[in-house]
Design a protein around this motif. Structure first.
Motif, PDB file in Angstrom:
ATOM      1  N   ARG A 193     -43.873 -15.040  43.282  1.00 18.53           N
ATOM      2  CA  ARG A 193     -42.681 -14.742  42.476  1.00 18.53           C
ATOM      3  C   ARG A 193     -42.644 -13.264  42.067  1.00 18.53           C
ATOM      4  O   ARG A 193     -41.631 -12.592  42.213  1.00 18.53           O
ATOM      5  N   GLY A 197     -40.069 -10.162  43.128  1.00 18.11           N
ATOM      6  CA  GLY A 197     -39.446  -9.300  42.122  1.00 18.11           C
ATOM      7  C   GLY A 197     -39.719  -7.836  42.386  1.00 18.11           C
ATOM      8  O   GLY A 197     -38.806  -7.001  42.317  1.00 18.11           O
ATOM      9  N   ASP A 235     -37.271 -10.480  36.588  1.00 13.71           N
ATOM     10  CA  ASP A 235     -37.428 -11.677  37.414  1.00 13.71           C
ATOM     11  C   ASP A 235     -36.256 -11.751  38.383  1.00 13.71           C
ATOM     12  O   ASP A 235     -35.117 -11.977  37.973  1.00 13.71           O
TER      13      ASP A 235
END
Length: 190
Positions: free
Chosen positions: A39, A43, A68
């Motif tokens: 993740r 980003g 994010d």
């Protein structure tokens, strides 16, 4: 010599299937880039694409904490953002002079984003069990550019120490090793 925009277009074309192939269940998994899970690396890569789009237009950018990017239809948004990146670098004069407050030659700045769009996509592919082979033209341009950048990138803690590779290692394995990555990295089992 190919234009940076053409190389970025090829790199983005290789990146999109990897980004689209990231299953949500893998977002918390480790990557070869130890400071990022999947993740966070998505980003970071998204932030790089947006910031280097601005640098092509000679705008100043902020490389603070990445927001994010894994929200809403992030996979499609990444495709749109890379298309804007390619367009920005295709504008007349984008490769001339220096780019942004970094003070680097614009083509060197183009090589930086090309490197991220290739190496971090490999990171994401490895972390999520996907195949990734960079475009040969991208690799031909990237290998000498990354070798030239490596000493300063190490000083800035952007590259790790070179990873040892065997004599017959592929050109892409050599690029990965130059950045401090183990070209044979696999996510932990279990």
């Amino acid at each position: 010599m190919k234009k940076i925009s053409e190389l970025l277009d090829a790199a983005a074309g290789g990146a999109l299937p990897v980004i689209r192939g990231i299953d949500d269940s893998r977002l918390g998994g480790p990557t070869p880039c130890a400071e990022y899970d999947v993740r966070a690396l998505v980003g970071h890569l998204t932030q790089v694409v947006v910031n280097f789009t601005a640098l092509a237009s000679r705008q100043d950018v902020e490389f603070g904490a990445a927001p994010d990017a894994v929200t809403g239809d992030w996979r499609e948004r990444f495709g749109e953002q890379t298309a804007v990146l390619v367009e920005a670098w295709a504008r007349p004069g984008a490769e001339d002079g220096t780019a942004g407050s970094m003070g680097f030659p614009a083509r060197t700045v183009g090589h930086m984003v090309l490197g991220d769009l290739t190496v971090h996509v490999w990171d994401l592919a490895r972390a999520t069990g996907q195949e990734f082979v960079p475009d040969p033209d991208v690799l031909d341009e990237l290998a000498p550019a990354m070798a030239a950048m490596a000493p300063k990138a190490r000083e800035a803690k952007m590259f790790g120490e070179p990873f040892p590779v065997p004599e017959g290692a592929s050109p892409f394995a050599r690029v990965l090793a130059l950045t401090g990555r183990d070209p044979d990295w696999q996510p932990p089992r279990g």
